[in-house]
Design a protein around this motif. Structure first.
Motif, PDB file in Angstrom:
ATOM      1  N   PHE B  75      18.161  35.653  41.590  1.00 17.45           N
ATOM      2  CA  PHE B  75      17.544  33.891  41.391  1.00 17.45           C
ATOM      3  C   PHE B  75      17.178  34.652  40.208  1.00 17.45           C
ATOM      4  O   PHE B  75      17.346  33.434  39.227  1.00 17.45           O
ATOM      5  CB  PHE B  75      17.191  33.971  41.822  1.00 17.45           C
ATOM      6  N   VAL B  76      16.653  35.079  39.882  1.00 18.15           N
ATOM      7  CA  VAL B  76      15.797  35.225  38.758  1.00 18.15           C
ATOM      8  C   VAL B  76      16.609  35.745  37.138  1.00 18.15           C
ATOM      9  O   VAL B  76      16.693  34.992  36.615  1.00 18.15           O
ATOM     10  CB  VAL B  76      15.001  36.724  38.053  1.00 18.15           C
ATOM     11  N   HIS B  82      21.112  31.403  33.311  1.00 15.33           N
ATOM     12  CA  HIS B  82      21.256  29.633  32.324  1.00 15.33           C
ATOM     13  C   HIS B  82      20.955  28.986  31.804  1.00 15.33           C
ATOM     14  O   HIS B  82      21.004  28.267  30.930  1.00 15.33           O
ATOM     15  CB  HIS B  82      21.437  29.079  34.340  1.00 15.33           C
ATOM     16  N   MET B  83      19.389  29.722  31.953  1.00 17.94           N
ATOM     17  CA  MET B  83      18.509  28.430  30.628  1.00 17.94           C
ATOM     18  C   MET B  83      18.310  28.957  29.439  1.00 17.94           C
ATOM     19  O   MET B  83      17.993  28.389  28.944  1.00 17.94           O
ATOM     20  CB  MET B  83      16.958  28.935  31.617  1.00 17.94           C
ATOM     21  N   MET B  87      18.865  26.511  26.605  1.00 14.97           N
ATOM     22  CA  MET B  87      18.196  25.609  26.375  1.00 14.97           C
ATOM     23  C   MET B  87      18.815  26.124  24.692  1.00 14.97           C
ATOM     24  O   MET B  87      18.432  25.153  23.516  1.00 14.97           O
ATOM     25  CB  MET B  87      17.216  26.712  26.669  1.00 14.97           C
ATOM     26  N   VAL B  89      21.318  24.805  24.102  1.00 10.59           N
ATOM     27  CA  VAL B  89      21.974  23.363  23.586  1.00 10.59           C
ATOM     28  C   VAL B  89      21.425  22.922  22.845  1.00 10.59           C
ATOM     29  O   VAL B  89      21.927  22.279  22.102  1.00 10.59           O
ATOM     30  CB  VAL B  89      22.731  23.787  24.621  1.00 10.59           C
ATOM     31  N   ILE B  90      19.984  22.549  23.792  1.00 16.17           N
ATOM     32  CA  ILE B  90      19.046  21.377  23.594  1.00 16.17           C
ATOM     33  C   ILE B  90      18.646  22.282  21.991  1.00 16.17           C
ATOM     34  O   ILE B  90      18.796  21.196  21.061  1.00 16.17           O
ATOM     35  CB  ILE B  90      18.135  21.618  24.733  1.00 16.17           C
ATOM     36  N   LEU B 106      13.582  32.905  19.218  1.00 21.89           N
ATOM     37  CA  LEU B 106      12.187  32.382  20.568  1.00 21.89           C
ATOM     38  C   LEU B 106      13.097  32.188  21.935  1.00 21.89           C
ATOM     39  O   LEU B 106      12.246  32.418  22.543  1.00 21.89           O
ATOM     40  CB  LEU B 106      11.194  31.013  19.798  1.00 21.89           C
ATOM     41  N   ASN B 107      14.115  31.355  22.320  1.00 22.99           N
ATOM     42  CA  ASN B 107      14.688  31.047  23.057  1.00 22.99           C
ATOM     43  C   ASN B 107      14.847  32.853  23.968  1.00 22.99           C
ATOM     44  O   ASN B 107      14.691  32.850  25.106  1.00 22.99           O
ATOM     45  CB  ASN B 107      16.333  30.684  22.878  1.00 22.99           C
ATOM     46  N   PHE B 110      11.409  34.511  25.000  1.00 20.57           N
ATOM     47  CA  PHE B 110      11.601  34.055  25.967  1.00 20.57           C
ATOM     48  C   PHE B 110      12.324  34.723  27.327  1.00 20.57           C
ATOM     49  O   PHE B 110      11.378  34.899  28.345  1.00 20.57           O
ATOM     50  CB  PHE B 110      10.694  32.895  25.828  1.00 20.57           C
ATOM     51  N   CYS B 111      13.277  34.296  27.225  1.00 21.64           N
ATOM     52  CA  CYS B 111      14.226  34.074  28.416  1.00 21.64           C
ATOM     53  C   CYS B 111      14.307  36.243  28.475  1.00 21.64           C
ATOM     54  O   CYS B 111      13.963  36.058  29.853  1.00 21.64           O
ATOM     55  CB  CYS B 111      15.184  33.635  28.703  1.00 21.64           C
ATOM     56  N   ILE B 114      10.675  36.382  30.510  1.00 21.97           N
ATOM     57  CA  ILE B 114      10.603  35.865  31.896  1.00 21.97           C
ATOM     58  C   ILE B 114      11.328  36.976  32.645  1.00 21.97           C
ATOM     59  O   ILE B 114      10.594  37.184  34.202  1.00 21.97           O
ATOM     60  CB  ILE B 114      10.482  34.594  31.614  1.00 21.97           C
ATOM     61  N   CYS B 117       9.214  40.241  33.627  1.00 21.76           N
ATOM     62  CA  CYS B 117       7.922  39.802  33.866  1.00 21.76           C
ATOM     63  C   CYS B 117       8.899  39.918  35.438  1.00 21.76           C
ATOM     64  O   CYS B 117       7.973  40.103  36.314  1.00 21.76           O
ATOM     65  CB  CYS B 117       7.424  38.892  33.431  1.00 21.76           C
ATOM     66  N   CYS B 118       9.657  38.764  36.076  1.00 21.45           N
ATOM     67  CA  CYS B 118       9.471  38.879  37.324  1.00 21.45           C
ATOM     68  C   CYS B 118      10.580  39.702  38.250  1.00 21.45           C
ATOM     69  O   CYS B 118      10.399  40.248  39.051  1.00 21.45           O
ATOM     70  CB  CYS B 118      10.652  37.808  37.548  1.00 21.45           C
ATOM     71  N   TYR B 120      10.230  43.159  36.805  1.00 19.22           N
ATOM     72  CA  TYR B 120       9.604  43.982  37.131  1.00 19.22           C
ATOM     73  C   TYR B 120       8.343  43.985  37.745  1.00 19.22           C
ATOM     74  O   TYR B 120       7.863  44.913  39.266  1.00 19.22           O
ATOM     75  CB  TYR B 120       8.612  44.178  35.192  1.00 19.22           C
TER      76      TYR B 120
END
Lengths: 138, 129
Positions: B75-76, B82-83, B87, B89-90, B106-107, B110-111, B114, B117-118, B120
């Protein structure tokens, strides 16, 4: 582009944009799909916090639980639940469209409405069941 | 067929996959991760629902069990990928100045942060270090 000085010609509207069109359900749902996607993007900070707190120990996890059980925390979690379900159902709608189906005037409205009603209904159902099972003290 | 307006042959146009140099890869990967996320999101919601109200010890034990860990990591990985694409595209839609590149970087940071972290945290819960 950025270096060009604005001339009278370049100040003229180039093409009709959002403010020209009457708001329609499919249009609003498209905007909401992007907004929920962006919200879920930053919502992963909560996911990372939750998992890292669980991996860190009881003290860190206690802080996370305290934050999530507060009124603000519950509101954020409720919004997160709805955004997640809404974006998932919206994604299914887009995948149906990707196959070329569901573009008709009736189908597209029906799909948009089903997406909205489905996401609100499922969110409420999940929370009612969750609150009943845990006796309100999540 | 249509009149050719360029000296370049049709083969030369597709050989380097258009101006973005990646052809339909972005579109396709967004769809594949979306399809993966349908069952994974349902599983994630059920896992979280099953953990509501449990204390730290029980939560850590359940999150660290093999099946739950693997589903959570899938899931992570799917959602952060996916995000990342979404992001991008945005940013490309709304930012046209030179700072676009900064936001795109930065995108990515960030991805990946995250995701790491998850993963780990899940691995630490699984191996109980």
């Amino acid at each position: 582009m950025a270096d060009l000085k604005p001339s009278p010609a370049s100040l003229r509207p180039l093409s009709p944009h959002l403010q020209i069109y009457k708001p329609m359900l499919t249009m609003m749902m498209s905007i909401v799909h992007r907004i929920t996607g962006a919200a879920l993007y930053f919502g992963t900070l909560l996911l990372a916090w939750w998992l890292l707190a669980a991996a860190s120990g009881p003290t860190a996890y206690g802080k996370f639980q305290w934050a999530m059980e507060s009124l603000v925390g519950q509101l954020v979690l409720f919004g997160y639940t709805w955004a997640l379900i809404h974006h998932m159902l919206g994604g299914i709608r887009h995948l149906i469209w990707d196959t070329g189906r569901g573009f008709g005037p009736v189908e597209r409205e029906w799909l948009a409405l089903a997406n909205l009603i489905g996401s609100i209904g499922l969110t409420l159902l999940l929370w009612i069941v969750g609150l009943l099972v845990t006796g309100g003290a999540s | 067929m249509s009149k050719q307006r360029s000296m370049r042959t049709p083969l030369a146009r597709v050989r380097y996959l258009g101006s973005a140099k990646s052809g339909t890869k972005h579109f396709w990967h967004q769809r594949v991760s979306a399809v993966a996320l349908i069952p994974l999101t349902i599983a994630f919601v059920l896992i979280v629902a099953g953990l509501i109200g449990r204390n730290h010890a029980a939560t850590a034990q359940i999150l660290g069990s093999p099946f739950v860990s693997i589903v959570m990591m899938l899931f992570v990985i799917s959602s952060t990928y996916h995000m990342w694409l979404g992001m991008q595209v945005i940013i490309e839609d709304y930012i046209h100045s030179e700072s676009k590149l900064t936001w795109l970087i930065l995108n990515t940071f960030f991805c990946f942060t995250i995701a790491l972290c998850c993963i780990y945290a899940i691995l630490k819960l699984s191996f109980g270090v």
